[in-house]
Design a protein around this motif. Structure first.
Motif, mmCIF file in Angstrom:
data_model
loop_
_atom_site.group_PDB
_atom_site.id
_atom_site.type_symbol
_atom_site.label_atom_id
_atom_site.label_comp_id
_atom_site.label_asym_id
_atom_site.label_seq_id
_atom_site.Cartn_x
_atom_site.Cartn_y
_atom_site.Cartn_z
ATOM 1 N N ASP A 23 19.603 18.434 -40.194
ATOM 2 C CA ASP A 23 18.149 18.612 -40.047
ATOM 3 C C ASP A 23 17.598 17.714 -38.944
ATOM 4 O O ASP A 23 16.771 18.144 -38.136
ATOM 5 N N PHE A 24 18.054 16.466 -38.908
ATOM 6 C CA PHE A 24 17.602 15.529 -37.886
ATOM 7 C C PHE A 24 18.022 15.989 -36.493
ATOM 8 O O PHE A 24 17.197 16.056 -35.574
ATOM 9 N N LEU A 25 19.291 16.322 -36.332
ATOM 10 C CA LEU A 25 19.778 16.747 -35.015
ATOM 11 C C LEU A 25 19.080 18.012 -34.535
ATOM 12 O O LEU A 25 18.725 18.126 -33.351
ATOM 13 N N ASN A 26 18.863 18.960 -35.430
ATOM 14 C CA ASN A 26 18.153 20.191 -35.064
ATOM 15 C C ASN A 26 16.719 19.904 -34.640
ATOM 16 O O ASN A 26 16.216 20.488 -33.680
ATOM 17 N N ALA A 27 16.054 18.994 -35.344
ATOM 18 C CA ALA A 27 14.672 18.640 -34.994
ATOM 19 C C ALA A 27 14.614 17.938 -33.640
ATOM 20 O O ALA A 27 13.723 18.210 -32.830
ATOM 21 N N VAL A 28 15.563 17.056 -33.371
ATOM 22 C CA VAL A 28 15.618 16.378 -32.068
ATOM 23 C C VAL A 28 15.805 17.401 -30.958
ATOM 24 O O VAL A 28 15.102 17.380 -29.944
ATOM 25 N N GLU A 29 16.747 18.313 -31.142
ATOM 26 C CA GLU A 29 17.036 19.311 -30.109
ATOM 27 C C GLU A 29 15.868 20.266 -29.886
ATOM 28 O O GLU A 29 15.696 20.790 -28.789
ATOM 29 N N ALA A 30 15.056 20.483 -30.910
ATOM 30 C CA ALA A 30 13.921 21.393 -30.794
ATOM 31 C C ALA A 30 12.684 20.736 -30.173
ATOM 32 O O ALA A 30 11.733 21.426 -29.807
ATOM 33 N N ASP A 31 12.694 19.418 -30.040
ATOM 34 C CA ASP A 31 11.549 18.691 -29.504
ATOM 35 C C ASP A 31 11.686 18.554 -27.986
ATOM 36 O O ASP A 31 12.537 17.808 -27.497
ATOM 37 N N ALA A 32 10.842 19.251 -27.245
ATOM 38 C CA ALA A 32 10.927 19.261 -25.779
ATOM 39 C C ALA A 32 10.732 17.873 -25.177
ATOM 40 O O ALA A 32 11.263 17.584 -24.101
ATOM 41 N N ARG A 33 10.012 16.997 -25.871
ATOM 42 C CA ARG A 33 9.792 15.638 -25.353
ATOM 43 C C ARG A 33 11.042 14.776 -25.438
ATOM 44 O O ARG A 33 11.155 13.756 -24.763
ATOM 45 N N LEU A 34 11.995 15.172 -26.275
ATOM 46 C CA LEU A 34 13.221 14.397 -26.465
ATOM 47 C C LEU A 34 14.435 15.027 -25.789
ATOM 48 O O LEU A 34 15.430 14.341 -25.557
ATOM 49 N N ALA A 35 14.346 16.296 -25.463
ATOM 50 C CA ALA A 35 15.478 17.020 -24.874
ATOM 51 C C ALA A 35 15.966 16.330 -23.607
ATOM 52 O O ALA A 35 15.194 16.072 -22.695
ATOM 53 N N GLY A 36 17.253 16.009 -23.599
ATOM 54 C CA GLY A 36 17.862 15.366 -22.447
ATOM 55 C C GLY A 36 17.532 13.889 -22.304
ATOM 56 O O GLY A 36 18.029 13.228 -21.402
ATOM 57 N N ARG A 37 16.716 13.374 -23.194
ATOM 58 C CA ARG A 37 16.293 11.968 -23.106
ATOM 59 C C ARG A 37 16.795 11.133 -24.283
ATOM 60 O O ARG A 37 16.860 9.922 -24.200
ATOM 61 N N PHE A 38 17.127 11.807 -25.395
ATOM 62 C CA PHE A 38 17.634 11.135 -26.583
ATOM 63 C C PHE A 38 18.903 11.835 -27.032
ATOM 64 O O PHE A 38 18.937 13.065 -27.150
ATOM 65 N N HIS A 39 19.949 11.066 -27.259
ATOM 66 C CA HIS A 39 21.255 11.605 -27.666
ATOM 67 C C HIS A 39 21.699 10.878 -28.931
ATOM 68 O O HIS A 39 21.485 9.663 -29.054
ATOM 69 N N TYR A 40 22.324 11.608 -29.841
ATOM 70 C CA TYR A 40 22.712 11.011 -31.120
ATOM 71 C C TYR A 40 24.076 11.517 -31.538
ATOM 72 O O TYR A 40 24.355 12.711 -31.449
ATOM 73 N N GLN A 41 24.934 10.610 -31.969
ATOM 74 C CA GLN A 41 26.260 10.961 -32.464
ATOM 75 C C GLN A 41 26.443 10.328 -33.838
ATOM 76 O O GLN A 41 25.970 9.215 -34.081
ATOM 77 N N VAL A 42 27.158 11.024 -34.702
ATOM 78 C CA VAL A 42 27.450 10.524 -36.039
ATOM 79 C C VAL A 42 28.945 10.686 -36.281
ATOM 80 O O VAL A 42 29.514 11.745 -36.038
ATOM 81 N N PHE A 43 29.563 9.612 -36.771
ATOM 82 C CA PHE A 43 30.998 9.610 -37.034
ATOM 83 C C PHE A 43 31.236 9.304 -38.506
ATOM 84 O O PHE A 43 30.585 8.430 -39.078
ATOM 85 N N SER A 44 32.186 10.009 -39.101
ATOM 86 C CA SER A 44 32.617 9.740 -40.463
ATOM 87 C C SER A 44 34.021 9.159 -40.369
ATOM 88 O O SER A 44 34.947 9.817 -39.893
ATOM 89 N N ARG A 55 21.204 7.004 -28.270
ATOM 90 C CA ARG A 55 20.991 6.559 -26.893
ATOM 91 C C ARG A 55 19.739 7.231 -26.348
ATOM 92 O O ARG A 55 19.526 8.418 -26.586
ATOM 93 N N TRP A 56 18.923 6.476 -25.616
ATOM 94 C CA TRP A 56 17.709 7.039 -25.036
ATOM 95 C C TRP A 56 17.414 6.347 -23.720
ATOM 96 O O TRP A 56 17.933 5.283 -23.430
ATOM 97 N N ASP A 57 16.554 6.976 -22.932
ATOM 98 C CA ASP A 57 16.300 6.506 -21.573
ATOM 99 C C ASP A 57 15.199 5.452 -21.456
ATOM 100 O O ASP A 57 15.322 4.524 -20.666
ATOM 101 N N THR A 58 14.115 5.574 -22.196
ATOM 102 C CA THR A 58 12.984 4.652 -22.044
ATOM 103 C C THR A 58 12.402 4.274 -23.403
ATOM 104 O O THR A 58 12.618 4.973 -24.405
ATOM 105 N N ASP A 59 11.618 3.220 -23.417
ATOM 106 C CA ASP A 59 10.917 2.828 -24.643
ATOM 107 C C ASP A 59 9.963 3.930 -25.099
ATOM 108 O O ASP A 59 9.752 4.129 -26.288
ATOM 109 N N GLU A 60 9.387 4.656 -24.157
ATOM 110 C CA GLU A 60 8.482 5.758 -24.485
ATOM 111 C C GLU A 60 9.205 6.840 -25.291
ATOM 112 O O GLU A 60 8.660 7.383 -26.252
ATOM 113 N N THR A 61 10.437 7.142 -24.906
ATOM 114 C CA THR A 61 11.222 8.130 -25.645
ATOM 115 C C THR A 61 11.444 7.664 -27.078
ATOM 116 O O THR A 61 11.278 8.436 -28.026
ATOM 117 N N LEU A 62 11.801 6.391 -27.249
ATOM 118 C CA LEU A 62 12.015 5.863 -28.601
ATOM 119 C C LEU A 62 10.721 5.922 -29.413
ATOM 120 O O LEU A 62 10.736 6.319 -30.581
#
Length: 99
Positions: A23-44, A55-62
């Motif tokens: 749900d989180f990853l889908n919401a991030v990918e659907a948000d045009a303000r975050l696309a290409g600016r915020f990346h997330y990986q999860v490992f088990s 990972r993100w590019d600027t404080d504004e993105t966070l």
């Protein structure tokens, strides 16, 4: 790039944990303000160890990410799964290969 590393142990039912992540990853990918600016990986990892790297590019993105309702739901959900095992820390990327 700026980043966060989140680690915890969760050995419970994987389905609700996986759904929260999806749900989180889908919401991030659907948000045009975050696309290409915020990346997330999860490992088990073995023995229930979970590792997340954001990972993100600027404080504004966070700030944009953290202001979203889906982020608050995700953060609270992870806290619930992790309990007292939750550890996290912020940093700045020093070395990397590509994206």
């Amino acid at each position: 790039m700026r980043n966060v590393l989140v680690e915890y142990v969760y050995t419970g039912n994987e389905e609700p944990w996986q759904q929260l992540i999806a749900d989180f990853l889908n919401a991030v990918e659907a948000d045009a303000r975050l696309a290409g600016r915020f990346h997330y990986q999860v490992f088990s990892m073995p023995e229930g160890r979970k590792v997340h790297i954001g990972r993100w590019d600027t404080d504004e993105t966070l700030k944009t990410l953290q202001s979203q309702a889906f982020f608050k739901t995700f953060a609270e959900g992870i806290k619930g799964f992790a309990g007292d095992s939750l550890k996290s820390g912020f940093g700045n990327e020093v070395f990397s290969t590509g994206q």
